[in-house]
Design a protein around this motif. Structure first.
Motif, PDB file in Angstrom:
ATOM      1  N   PHE A  86       0.849  -1.181   0.000  1.00  0.00           N
ATOM      2  CA  PHE A  86       0.000   0.000   0.000  1.00  0.00           C
ATOM      3  C   PHE A  86       0.891   1.238   0.000  1.00  0.00           C
ATOM      4  O   PHE A  86       1.967   1.214   0.618  1.00  0.00           O
ATOM      5  CB  PHE A  86      -0.912   0.030   1.238  1.00  0.00           C
ATOM      6  N   PRO A  87       0.476   2.324  -0.630  1.00  0.00           N
ATOM      7  CA  PRO A  87       1.285   3.538  -0.609  1.00  0.00           C
ATOM      8  C   PRO A  87       1.208   4.242   0.741  1.00  0.00           C
ATOM      9  O   PRO A  87       0.254   4.077   1.493  1.00  0.00           O
ATOM     10  CB  PRO A  87       0.656   4.399  -1.712  1.00  0.00           C
ATOM     11  N   ASN A  88       2.251   5.001   1.049  1.00  0.00           N
ATOM     12  CA  ASN A  88       2.289   5.918   2.195  1.00  0.00           C
ATOM     13  C   ASN A  88       2.419   5.238   3.557  1.00  0.00           C
ATOM     14  O   ASN A  88       2.271   5.891   4.591  1.00  0.00           O
ATOM     15  CB  ASN A  88       1.056   6.847   2.211  1.00  0.00           C
ATOM     16  N   VAL A  89       2.685   3.917   3.570  1.00  0.00           N
ATOM     17  CA  VAL A  89       2.834   3.207   4.849  1.00  0.00           C
ATOM     18  C   VAL A  89       4.047   2.279   4.814  1.00  0.00           C
ATOM     19  O   VAL A  89       4.055   1.217   5.424  1.00  0.00           O
ATOM     20  CB  VAL A  89       1.564   2.396   5.204  1.00  0.00           C
ATOM     21  N   ALA A  90       5.108   2.696   4.127  1.00  0.00           N
ATOM     22  CA  ALA A  90       6.248   1.806   3.906  1.00  0.00           C
ATOM     23  C   ALA A  90       6.857   1.308   5.205  1.00  0.00           C
ATOM     24  O   ALA A  90       7.130   0.107   5.370  1.00  0.00           O
ATOM     25  CB  ALA A  90       7.304   2.511   3.053  1.00  0.00           C
ATOM     26  N   VAL A  91       7.084   2.196   6.153  1.00  0.00           N
ATOM     27  CA  VAL A  91       7.725   1.780   7.401  1.00  0.00           C
ATOM     28  C   VAL A  91       6.779   0.955   8.253  1.00  0.00           C
ATOM     29  O   VAL A  91       7.177  -0.066   8.841  1.00  0.00           O
ATOM     30  CB  VAL A  91       8.254   3.010   8.170  1.00  0.00           C
ATOM     31  N   TYR A  92       5.523   1.375   8.335  1.00  0.00           N
ATOM     32  CA  TYR A  92       4.542   0.570   9.079  1.00  0.00           C
ATOM     33  C   TYR A  92       4.459  -0.834   8.494  1.00  0.00           C
ATOM     34  O   TYR A  92       4.471  -1.831   9.232  1.00  0.00           O
ATOM     35  CB  TYR A  92       3.175   1.253   9.028  1.00  0.00           C
ATOM     36  N   SER A  93       4.385  -0.941   7.181  1.00  0.00           N
ATOM     37  CA  SER A  93       4.341  -2.250   6.533  1.00  0.00           C
ATOM     38  C   SER A  93       5.587  -3.064   6.871  1.00  0.00           C
ATOM     39  O   SER A  93       5.511  -4.271   7.128  1.00  0.00           O
ATOM     40  CB  SER A  93       4.220  -2.090   5.015  1.00  0.00           C
ATOM     41  N   ALA A  94       6.741  -2.404   6.869  1.00  0.00           N
ATOM     42  CA  ALA A  94       7.991  -3.103   7.181  1.00  0.00           C
ATOM     43  C   ALA A  94       7.985  -3.654   8.603  1.00  0.00           C
ATOM     44  O   ALA A  94       8.441  -4.780   8.848  1.00  0.00           O
ATOM     45  CB  ALA A  94       9.176  -2.156   6.982  1.00  0.00           C
ATOM     46  N   THR A  95       7.445  -2.871   9.540  1.00  0.00           N
ATOM     47  CA  THR A  95       7.424  -3.348  10.929  1.00  0.00           C
ATOM     48  C   THR A  95       6.508  -4.557  11.084  1.00  0.00           C
ATOM     49  O   THR A  95       6.836  -5.513  11.793  1.00  0.00           O
ATOM     50  CB  THR A  95       6.990  -2.240  11.903  1.00  0.00           C
ATOM     51  N   LYS A  96       5.369  -4.521  10.412  1.00  0.00           N
ATOM     52  CA  LYS A  96       4.441  -5.642  10.531  1.00  0.00           C
ATOM     53  C   LYS A  96       4.946  -6.868   9.766  1.00  0.00           C
ATOM     54  O   LYS A  96       4.701  -8.013  10.181  1.00  0.00           O
ATOM     55  CB  LYS A  96       3.053  -5.227  10.038  1.00  0.00           C
ATOM     56  N   ALA A  97       5.661  -6.656   8.663  1.00  0.00           N
ATOM     57  CA  ALA A  97       6.278  -7.774   7.956  1.00  0.00           C
ATOM     58  C   ALA A  97       7.367  -8.406   8.824  1.00  0.00           C
ATOM     59  O   ALA A  97       7.547  -9.633   8.825  1.00  0.00           O
ATOM     60  CB  ALA A  97       6.849  -7.310   6.628  1.00  0.00           C
ATOM     61  N   ALA A  98       8.092  -7.582   9.559  1.00  0.00           N
ATOM     62  CA  ALA A  98       9.109  -8.105  10.468  1.00  0.00           C
ATOM     63  C   ALA A  98       8.475  -8.986  11.541  1.00  0.00           C
ATOM     64  O   ALA A  98       9.006 -10.056  11.887  1.00  0.00           O
ATOM     65  CB  ALA A  98       9.878  -6.954  11.111  1.00  0.00           C
ATOM     66  N   ILE A  99       7.344  -8.553  12.057  1.00  0.00           N
ATOM     67  CA  ILE A  99       6.641  -9.344  13.068  1.00  0.00           C
ATOM     68  C   ILE A  99       6.155 -10.661  12.476  1.00  0.00           C
ATOM     69  O   ILE A  99       6.211 -11.720  13.119  1.00  0.00           O
ATOM     70  CB  ILE A  99       5.473  -8.532  13.656  1.00  0.00           C
ATOM     71  N   ALA A 100       5.680 -10.626  11.233  1.00  0.00           N
ATOM     72  CA  ALA A 100       5.238 -11.861  10.576  1.00  0.00           C
ATOM     73  C   ALA A 100       6.387 -12.847  10.471  1.00  0.00           C
ATOM     74  O   ALA A 100       6.237 -14.050  10.749  1.00  0.00           O
ATOM     75  CB  ALA A 100       4.673 -11.548   9.195  1.00  0.00           C
ATOM     76  N   GLY A 101       7.556 -12.360  10.064  1.00  0.00           N
ATOM     77  CA  GLY A 101       8.713 -13.232   9.955  1.00  0.00           C
ATOM     78  C   GLY A 101       9.183 -13.743  11.298  1.00  0.00           C
ATOM     79  O   GLY A 101       9.552 -14.918  11.445  1.00  0.00           O
ATOM     80  N   PHE A 102       9.162 -12.865  12.289  1.00  0.00           N
ATOM     81  CA  PHE A 102       9.577 -13.282  13.630  1.00  0.00           C
ATOM     82  C   PHE A 102       8.644 -14.334  14.189  1.00  0.00           C
ATOM     83  O   PHE A 102       9.087 -15.337  14.774  1.00  0.00           O
ATOM     84  CB  PHE A 102       9.620 -12.067  14.561  1.00  0.00           C
ATOM     85  N   ALA A 103       7.336 -14.143  14.014  1.00  0.00           N
ATOM     86  CA  ALA A 103       6.365 -15.113  14.533  1.00  0.00           C
ATOM     87  C   ALA A 103       6.585 -16.494  13.923  1.00  0.00           C
ATOM     88  O   ALA A 103       6.551 -17.513  14.621  1.00  0.00           O
ATOM     89  CB  ALA A 103       4.943 -14.628  14.263  1.00  0.00           C
ATOM     90  N   ALA A 104       6.826 -16.537  12.620  1.00  0.00           N
ATOM     91  CA  ALA A 104       7.029 -17.822  11.949  1.00  0.00           C
ATOM     92  C   ALA A 104       8.295 -18.510  12.433  1.00  0.00           C
ATOM     93  O   ALA A 104       8.305 -19.731  12.697  1.00  0.00           O
ATOM     94  CB  ALA A 104       7.078 -17.610  10.436  1.00  0.00           C
ATOM     95  N   ALA A 105       9.382 -17.758  12.563  1.00  0.00           N
ATOM     96  CA  ALA A 105      10.638 -18.347  13.024  1.00  0.00           C
ATOM     97  C   ALA A 105      10.569 -18.718  14.506  1.00  0.00           C
ATOM     98  O   ALA A 105      11.131 -19.742  14.928  1.00  0.00           O
ATOM     99  CB  ALA A 105      11.786 -17.375  12.762  1.00  0.00           C
ATOM    100  N   LEU A 106       9.893 -17.879  15.298  1.00  0.00           N
ATOM    101  CA  LEU A 106       9.720 -18.196  16.714  1.00  0.00           C
ATOM    102  C   LEU A 106       8.980 -19.513  16.876  1.00  0.00           C
ATOM    103  O   LEU A 106       9.338 -20.348  17.721  1.00  0.00           O
ATOM    104  CB  LEU A 106       8.952 -17.069  17.409  1.00  0.00           C
ATOM    105  N   ARG A 107       7.947 -19.711  16.063  1.00  0.00           N
ATOM    106  CA  ARG A 107       7.182 -20.963  16.131  1.00  0.00           C
ATOM    107  C   ARG A 107       8.097 -22.166  15.894  1.00  0.00           C
ATOM    108  O   ARG A 107       7.996 -23.192  16.578  1.00  0.00           O
ATOM    109  CB  ARG A 107       6.053 -20.931  15.108  1.00  0.00           C
ATOM    110  N   ALA A 108       9.010 -22.041  14.942  1.00  0.00           N
ATOM    111  CA  ALA A 108       9.939 -23.135  14.666  1.00  0.00           C
ATOM    112  C   ALA A 108      10.846 -23.415  15.863  1.00  0.00           C
ATOM    113  O   ALA A 108      11.201 -24.569  16.130  1.00  0.00           O
ATOM    114  CB  ALA A 108      10.780 -22.803  13.429  1.00  0.00           C
ATOM    115  N   ASP A 109      11.198 -22.363  16.605  1.00  0.00           N
ATOM    116  CA  ASP A 109      12.050 -22.526  17.783  1.00  0.00           C
ATOM    117  C   ASP A 109      11.325 -23.167  18.952  1.00  0.00           C
ATOM    118  O   ASP A 109      11.906 -23.995  19.674  1.00  0.00           O
ATOM    119  CB  ASP A 109      12.590 -21.168  18.237  1.00  0.00           C
TER     120      ASP A 109
END
Length: 242
Positions: free
Chosen positions: A136-159
């Protein structure tokens, strides 16, 4: 009685979830910066314990959870930086979004996950966003933070799944909350939520309770919850003549 620890509990999804879990029989530790709002939660339900703190204050958060048994952790606190082109963003707004939306959630999870692992059970939930999974336009950093959480959640689950710990990423679409309160004027917020088609915080809270009610052998790794009727960028219902 199982316990739930919720950040950003003074309004929106956090507040609705605190009430829903208290009504479901949990002892709820509700955190946020607005002490008066937290006291109001406690008055509404006696099993909610208010804990006024800023999630970005690492020492305060570690001190709060040090002696608590946390069966369910809901990382809900988040901020939306001012909307606009990334090239024009203030560095302070970038720093705040990264600190609150990413670092604070990771560090708080680190503070409680050891206890969950030693007990062989627990559930960590992250309130993400559809902005993590679509551009989405105009939310690049917000999107990045939520994408980071998505990646962290998936990797945390594996741990932690070998230790019986469940991890869930919550992916809401447009929810009528206070997230945009400080960055949009009243008219813009009204347009965003026009038509009454946006999700309500109670909708997300109901889904969280449903996920937590599943037997421990079942882990909903991610759930997307979207408005039934699509909306235009301004918020009005598509196809509406009004």
């Amino acid at each position: 009685m199982k316990t739930a620890f919720i950040t950003g509990a003074t309004s929106g999804i956090g507040r609705a979830t605190a009430i829903a879990l208290a009504e479901a029989g949990y002892e709820v530790f509700a955190t946020g910066r607005n002490a008066a709002a937290l006291d109001g939660l406690r008055d509404e339900h006696p099993s909610i314990r208010p804990l006024a703190a800023d999630v970005s204050d690492r020492e305060a958060m570690e001190s709060i959870v040090a002696d608590l048994r946390v069966d369910v952790l809901i990382n809900n606190a988040g901020v939306m930086p001012p909307l606009g082109n990334f090239a024009d963003m203030a560095l302070a707004d970038i720093d705040t979004a990264l600190e609150v939306n990413v670092s604070s959630a990771i560090l708080l999870t680190r503070a409680v996950i050891g206890g969950m692992r030693s007990r062989g059970s627990g559930h960590v939930l992250f309130v993400g966003s559809s902005a993590a999974h679509a551009a989405f336009p105009n939310v690049a950093v917000y999107s990045a933070t939520k994408a980071a959480i998505a990646g962290f959640a998936a990797a945390l689950r594996a741990d932690v799944s070998p230790f019986g710990i469940r991890v869930t990423e919550i992916v809401p679409g447009r929810v009528e909350t206070q997230l945009y309160k400080s960055i949009l004027d009243a008219d813009a917020r009204a347009a965003m939520y026009a038509g009454g088609v946006a999700l309500q915080p109670e909708d997300v809270a109901a889904m969280i309770v449903a996920v937590l009610s599943l037997p421990e052998r079942a882990d909903v790794t991610r759930f997307d919850i979207m408005p039934t009727r699509p909306t235009t960028p301004s918020g009005s219902m598509q196809g509406s003549k009004s």
